[in-house]
Design an enzyme around this catalytic site. Structure first.
Site: not given
Ligand code: IMP
Length: 199
Positions: A10, A13, A76
């Protein structure tokens, strides 16, 4: 340690992580930079479990490819809504098809009164050092679920997550970083790395 692998591709990130650890003279490499593809089953019960699963899987993949054991970290994150008993929580990414998570959440929150709409974003980061030690840091951001989608910045649940009288999708990236769960966790990671590798 001069190189640190981040378990992500990403771009946002990565940019954020690079900016945060740059003062320590540490270079952050993505999965793409390492030429590996790693997508383990995130079947842990907590954000910390899932971050550790990812960090370990990435380290194993890099070791298999290069023979080395570099330091890696993985994050995560997700949204925990009090009125839904903490859901979607660790299932945030799979709660609804991409782009439909806000509409589904607003539907579930339909009859929930103002003072019961509290929620928080949580982010855990697992750092696996070159010697195999695992450290976990985390951050959170408290807020409320609004009644409609507002704003076009950000992603995921940002358009319905209110901090004060604005949604996160109405904030600039810098404003969001200052208060976000991921920003807080990344600053904790910086403190940990500085303790172990700073001058
Ligand atoms: P991951 O940790 O990047 O896999 O995120 C997990 C899921 O949590 C994402 O797909 C979003 O749906 C939600 N999420 C995590 N952080 C955010 C944020 O900062 N804004 C909005 N949604 C978030």
């Amino acid at each position: 340690m001069k190189k640190l692998i981040m378990a992500t591709n990403n771009a946002n990130k990565l940019r954020e992580a690079r900016e945060i650890v740059a003062p320590l003279g540490i270079e952050v490499l993505s999965l793409g930079d390492m030429g590996i593809d790693c997508d383990p089953d995130e079947n842990g019960e907590t954000f910390a479990d899932n971050a550790a699963i990812k960090a370990r899987a990435v380290r194993a993949a890099v070791t298999e490819k290069t023979g080395g054991s570099p330091a890696v970290f993985a994050d995560d994150s997700g949204l925990c809504v009090d009125a839904l008993g903490g859901r979607p929580g660790v299932h945030s990414a799979r709660y609804a098809p991409k782009g439909q998570e806000c509409a589904k959440l607003l539907g579930e929150m339909n009859n929930v009164p103002d003072d019961e709409r509290t929620a928080r974003f949580v982010c855990s980061i697992a750092f696996l050092d070159t010697d195999g030690q695992l450290f976990t840091v985390s951050g959170k951001c408290e807020g409320n679920i609004g009644y409609e989608q507002r704003g076009t910045n950000g992603f995921g649940y940002d358009p319905v997550f209110m901090v004060g009288n604005r949604t996160m999708a109405e904030m600039s990236a810098d404003e969001k970083n200052e208060i976000s769960h991921r920003g807080a966790a990344m600053r904790e990671l910086y403190r940990l790395l500085k303790e172990r590798y700073g001058e």
